[in-house]
Design an enzyme around this catalytic site. Structure first.
Site, mmCIF file in Angstrom:
data_model
loop_
_atom_site.group_PDB
_atom_site.id
_atom_site.type_symbol
_atom_site.label_atom_id
_atom_site.label_comp_id
_atom_site.label_asym_id
_atom_site.label_seq_id
_atom_site.Cartn_x
_atom_site.Cartn_y
_atom_site.Cartn_z
ATOM 1 N N TYR A 1 -8.538 5.194 8.338
ATOM 2 C CA TYR A 1 -8.685 5.439 9.773
ATOM 3 C C TYR A 1 -9.621 6.632 9.893
ATOM 4 O O TYR A 1 -9.283 7.724 9.426
ATOM 5 C CB TYR A 1 -7.351 5.829 10.413
ATOM 6 C CG TYR A 1 -6.286 4.749 10.448
ATOM 7 C CD1 TYR A 1 -5.514 4.444 9.336
ATOM 8 C CD2 TYR A 1 -6.022 4.056 11.626
ATOM 9 C CE1 TYR A 1 -4.519 3.469 9.388
ATOM 10 C CE2 TYR A 1 -5.030 3.084 11.689
ATOM 11 C CZ TYR A 1 -4.285 2.804 10.569
ATOM 12 O OH TYR A 1 -3.298 1.846 10.629
ATOM 13 N N LYS B 1 1.860 -0.380 15.176
ATOM 14 C CA LYS B 1 3.285 -0.447 15.519
ATOM 15 C C LYS B 1 3.684 -1.675 16.357
ATOM 16 O O LYS B 1 4.873 -2.002 16.432
ATOM 17 C CB LYS B 1 3.699 0.818 16.302
ATOM 18 C CG LYS B 1 3.760 2.054 15.444
ATOM 19 C CD LYS B 1 5.013 2.084 14.587
ATOM 20 C CE LYS B 1 4.901 3.011 13.409
ATOM 21 N NZ LYS B 1 4.593 2.375 12.137
ATOM 22 N N TYR C 1 4.516 6.310 10.048
ATOM 23 C CA TYR C 1 3.628 5.188 9.716
ATOM 24 C C TYR C 1 4.378 4.085 8.969
ATOM 25 O O TYR C 1 4.177 2.909 9.229
ATOM 26 C CB TYR C 1 2.428 5.693 8.899
ATOM 27 C CG TYR C 1 1.333 4.656 8.765
ATOM 28 C CD1 TYR C 1 0.476 4.379 9.829
ATOM 29 C CD2 TYR C 1 1.161 3.953 7.580
ATOM 30 C CE1 TYR C 1 -0.512 3.417 9.718
ATOM 31 C CE2 TYR C 1 0.164 2.994 7.458
ATOM 32 C CZ TYR C 1 -0.669 2.727 8.529
ATOM 33 O OH TYR C 1 -1.654 1.774 8.422
ATOM 34 N N PRO D 1 -3.286 0.144 19.209
ATOM 35 C CA PRO D 1 -3.093 -0.373 17.850
ATOM 36 C C PRO D 1 -3.216 0.668 16.736
ATOM 37 O O PRO D 1 -2.890 0.372 15.579
ATOM 38 C CB PRO D 1 -4.184 -1.443 17.712
ATOM 39 C CG PRO D 1 -5.202 -1.093 18.741
ATOM 40 C CD PRO D 1 -4.483 -0.420 19.851
ATOM 41 N N HIS E 1 0.848 -1.202 0.000
ATOM 42 C CA HIS E 1 0.000 0.000 0.000
ATOM 43 C C HIS E 1 0.879 1.245 0.000
ATOM 44 O O HIS E 1 1.639 1.470 0.934
ATOM 45 C CB HIS E 1 -0.919 -0.004 1.224
ATOM 46 C CG HIS E 1 -2.083 -0.939 1.084
ATOM 47 N ND1 HIS E 1 -3.226 -0.836 1.822
ATOM 48 C CD2 HIS E 1 -2.269 -1.992 0.254
ATOM 49 C CE1 HIS E 1 -4.077 -1.778 1.465
ATOM 50 N NE2 HIS E 1 -3.515 -2.506 0.519
HETATM 51 P P1 FAD Z 1 2.559 -12.161 21.539
HETATM 52 O O1 FAD Z 1 2.051 -12.199 20.155
HETATM 53 O O2 FAD Z 1 1.612 -11.835 22.636
HETATM 54 O O3 FAD Z 1 3.232 -13.586 21.831
HETATM 55 C C1 FAD Z 1 3.645 -13.986 23.128
HETATM 56 C C2 FAD Z 1 3.572 -15.495 23.227
HETATM 57 O O4 FAD Z 1 4.039 -15.902 24.513
HETATM 58 C C3 FAD Z 1 2.157 -16.022 23.098
HETATM 59 O O5 FAD Z 1 2.109 -17.028 22.126
HETATM 60 C C4 FAD Z 1 1.818 -16.540 24.497
HETATM 61 O O6 FAD Z 1 0.945 -17.644 24.469
HETATM 62 C C5 FAD Z 1 3.195 -16.911 25.009
HETATM 63 N N1 FAD Z 1 3.285 -16.934 26.474
HETATM 64 C C6 FAD Z 1 2.698 -16.083 27.354
HETATM 65 N N2 FAD Z 1 2.989 -16.438 28.606
HETATM 66 C C7 FAD Z 1 3.777 -17.534 28.539
HETATM 67 C C8 FAD Z 1 4.400 -18.349 29.504
HETATM 68 N N3 FAD Z 1 4.234 -18.110 30.811
HETATM 69 N N4 FAD Z 1 5.142 -19.408 29.105
HETATM 70 C C9 FAD Z 1 5.310 -19.654 27.765
HETATM 71 N N5 FAD Z 1 4.733 -18.910 26.790
HETATM 72 C C10 FAD Z 1 3.990 -17.847 27.176
HETATM 73 N N6 FAD Z 1 0.783 -4.549 15.592
HETATM 74 C C11 FAD Z 1 1.247 -4.059 14.398
HETATM 75 O O7 FAD Z 1 2.472 -3.915 14.241
HETATM 76 N N7 FAD Z 1 0.393 -3.736 13.363
HETATM 77 C C12 FAD Z 1 -0.938 -3.855 13.486
HETATM 78 O O8 FAD Z 1 -1.657 -3.611 12.519
HETATM 79 C C13 FAD Z 1 -1.471 -4.321 14.762
HETATM 80 N N8 FAD Z 1 -2.786 -4.470 14.959
HETATM 81 C C14 FAD Z 1 -3.254 -5.023 16.131
HETATM 82 C C15 FAD Z 1 -4.618 -5.170 16.284
HETATM 83 C C16 FAD Z 1 -5.122 -5.720 17.462
HETATM 84 C C17 FAD Z 1 -6.611 -5.858 17.619
HETATM 85 C C18 FAD Z 1 -4.218 -6.154 18.502
HETATM 86 C C19 FAD Z 1 -4.757 -6.794 19.778
HETATM 87 C C20 FAD Z 1 -2.867 -6.016 18.350
HETATM 88 C C21 FAD Z 1 -2.358 -5.438 17.170
HETATM 89 N N9 FAD Z 1 -1.001 -5.271 16.976
HETATM 90 C C22 FAD Z 1 -0.555 -4.709 15.801
HETATM 91 C C23 FAD Z 1 -0.060 -5.655 18.014
HETATM 92 C C24 FAD Z 1 0.609 -7.026 17.757
HETATM 93 O O9 FAD Z 1 -0.360 -8.012 17.533
HETATM 94 C C25 FAD Z 1 1.502 -7.428 18.945
HETATM 95 O O10 FAD Z 1 2.349 -6.342 19.232
HETATM 96 C C26 FAD Z 1 2.346 -8.689 18.663
HETATM 97 O O11 FAD Z 1 1.558 -9.845 18.737
HETATM 98 C C27 FAD Z 1 3.500 -8.830 19.667
HETATM 99 O O12 FAD Z 1 4.188 -10.036 19.452
HETATM 100 P P2 FAD Z 1 4.925 -10.781 20.653
HETATM 101 O O13 FAD Z 1 5.510 -12.017 20.048
HETATM 102 O O14 FAD Z 1 5.793 -9.835 21.377
HETATM 103 O O15 FAD Z 1 3.765 -11.143 21.691
HETATM 104 C C1 DHB Z 2 -4.982 -3.441 11.435
HETATM 105 C C2 DHB Z 2 -4.801 -3.229 12.771
HETATM 106 C C3 DHB Z 2 -4.292 -2.033 13.188
HETATM 107 O O1 DHB Z 2 -4.076 -1.809 14.489
HETATM 108 C C4 DHB Z 2 -3.963 -1.027 12.295
HETATM 109 O O2 DHB Z 2 -3.477 0.153 12.763
HETATM 110 C C5 DHB Z 2 -4.135 -1.251 10.971
HETATM 111 C C6 DHB Z 2 -4.647 -2.462 10.530
HETATM 112 C C7 DHB Z 2 -5.525 -4.729 10.979
HETATM 113 O O3 DHB Z 2 -5.827 -5.574 11.837
HETATM 114 O O4 DHB Z 2 -5.692 -4.917 9.773
#
Ligand code: FAD
Ligand code: DHB
Length: 426
Positions: free
Chosen positions: A226, A322, A409, A318, A98
């Site tokens: 957005y 980021k 962004y 979100p 995009h």
């Molecule tokens: P997580 O994905 O939370 O992974 C952590 C892992 O550790 C999990 O699998 C969990 O089960 C495991 N765990 C937890 N506790 C334990 C334990 N005690 N022992 C062993 N394992 C454990 N980010 C973006 O960059 N762009 C976006 O568009 C965006 N949109 C989002 C939309 C929504 C609705 C949400 C909720 C989040 C969004 N995010 C976005 C954020 C993004 O999803 C997270 O920042 C990302 O998942 C972080 O990855 P992580 O591996 O650090 O943590």
């Molecule tokens: C999506 C989630 C976000 O938080 C964002 O800023 C843009 C897109 C998504 O889930 O597609």
């Protein structure tokens, strides 16, 4: 590369006194990674590519991890890190590039021309797909991932010989290691293992959440929108040419059961602006969930031989897309620090990890907070509303303001590793 060794109980080695007597296996690796989300899986892959052995411990099943619907927007730097990890083939083929993003305000859509303004674009590719690619890359590399690891506990991370224990199928296992990487998300065990007086937490909780819906219908919009509306924020996103992902701001005590598909699409149409609303084709939801919005940072990110990365260390609302991208830059920096440490036998890269990450984290926190402030409804705050209107009008009028938004962004650049840069110069 050092390979994990399993030492059977019968080998005569006694388990440490702090570890359960029902220990059935002892292994050794260089790095134990806690958590198999994007941060943990990617770190495992990056370490493997530089010859560092790691074991991943995940408390959920692989299917559960793949069932979580989360992020959708990847920065260009994130895609390049996935290239380095050898896990980007499908993303490069199927990811949707995009060049712009829309901001909806007072019923109109204003385009921020990312590529034209700052020469970079974003890639739309679901976190689920990215996680699947990383799981497949790990399986192909023959590295160990242990799913459904219960009661993961960290031992001795303040000294030179840390260990991690866990239970699986009723038996306790111990892994000795050089380092522990806490990639276990916001609710994980790693950050919780650090005494409160050793860290400082910065937190801001927003008075609303996001209700998200996933639906199999071709997106009628070609770029994300957005929208700031007087009824609250809405976001039109997508996952593929046949799947949409849409969100509306909701109250913190709201429940998914309160939102029929019909109610969701009606509300979404009323907020997203006429141009998009007229083209919305409603479809049954295949997933619906509510996420609270929070800004959170823990400092520092290094505690002896334990390093935090990704959501274990910070949360962004979100709105700026980021969270996943920051998790990727953290683990990229961490893999460089560990690589340089093993190569040069130096503590400097490890010492620099925390400050290097935090400089990027705080800039992403600032941008995510700014996007959230400008686009959501803050009921009862008339001053905040005037500020929003003024900020958005300025954004639409000023090429400089648009370039600043675009620069953030698409993702700020990665900082070079100071220690390795010095080594190369010397
Ligand atoms: P997580 O994905 O939370 O992974 C952590 C892992 O550790 C999990 O699998 C969990 O089960 C495991 N765990 C937890 N506790 C334990 C334990 N005690 N022992 C062993 N394992 C454990 N980010 C973006 O960059 N762009 C976006 O568009 C965006 N949109 C989002 C939309 C929504 C609705 C949400 C909720 C989040 C969004 N995010 C976005 C954020 C993004 O999803 C997270 O920042 C990302 O998942 C972080 O990855 P992580 O591996 O650090 O943590
Ligand atoms: C999506 C989630 C976000 O938080 C964002 O800023 C843009 C897109 C998504 O889930 O597609």
């Amino acid at each position: 590369m050092r390979k994990s060794r399993t030492l059977d109980r019968k080998s005569g080695s006694r388990p440490s006194s702090t570890i359960s007597e029902s220990l059935v296996s002892r292994t050794r690796t260089q790095v134990v990674i806690v958590g198999a989300g994007p941060a943990g899986l990617l770190l495992g892959q990056l370490l493997h590519r530089v010859g560092i052995d790691a074991v991943i411990l995940e408390r959920r099943s692989a299917e559960y991890v793949l069932g979580r619907i989360r992020a959708g927007v990847l920065e260009q730097g994130t895609v390049e890190v996935l290239d380095c990890a050898g896990a980007s083939a499908r993303l490069r083929k199927e990811g949707l590039i995009h060049d712009g993003v829309g901001i909806g305000f007072e019923g109109r859509r204003h385009r921020i021309a990312l590529k034209q303004l700052v020469g970079k674009a974003v890639t739309v590719y679901g976190q689920t797909e990215l996680t699947r690619d990383l799981m497949e890359a790990r399986a192909a590399s023959g590295c160990t991932s242990i799913y459904e690891a219960e009661d993961v506990a960290l031992h001795g991370w303040g000294g030179a010989s840390p260990k991690v224990t866990y239970r699986r199928n009723g038996a306790t296992h111990e892994i000795a290691c050089d380092f522990i990487a806490g990639c276990d998300g916001y609710h994980g065990v790693c950050r919780a293992s650090i005494p409160a007086d050793k860290s400082r937490v910065f937190e801001h909780v927003y008075p609303f959440g996001w209700l998200g819906v996933l639906a199999d219908v071709p997106p009628p919009w070609s770029e994300l929108v957005y929208a700031n509306s007087e009824r609250g924020f809405a976001l039109a996103s997508l996952r593929s040419p046949t799947r949409v992902r849409c969100y509306v701001q909701c109250s913190l005590d709201d429940r998914v059961e309160n939102w029929s598909d019909t109610r969701f699409w009606d509300e979404f149409r009323r907020r997203i602006g006429e141009e998009v609303a007229d083209r919305v084709v409603t479809a049954p939801s295949i997933e619906k969930s509510i996420a609270p919005l929070r800004s959170f940072v823990v400092e520092p990110l290094r505690f002896g031989r334990l390093f935090l990365a990704g959501d274990a260390a910070h949360i962004v609302p979100p709105t700026g897309a980021k969270g996943l991208n920051l998790a990727v830059s953290d683990v990229y920096y961490l893999h460089e620090a560990l690589r340089d440490h093993y190569r040069d036998r130096s503590e400097i890269p490890l010492d620099e990890y925390s400050a290097r990450c935090l400089r990027r984290i705080w800039k992403a926190e600032r941008f995510s907070w700014w996007m959230t402030r400008q686009l959501h409804l803050f009921p009862g705050d008339a001053f905040a509303r005037r500020m929003q209107v003024t900020e958005l009008e300025y954004l639409f009028e000023s090429a400089a303001a648009q370039a600043s938004m675009a620069e953030n962004y698409v993702g700020l650049p990665f900082e070079p590793a100071a220690a390795s840069a010095r080594t190369q110069v010397a």
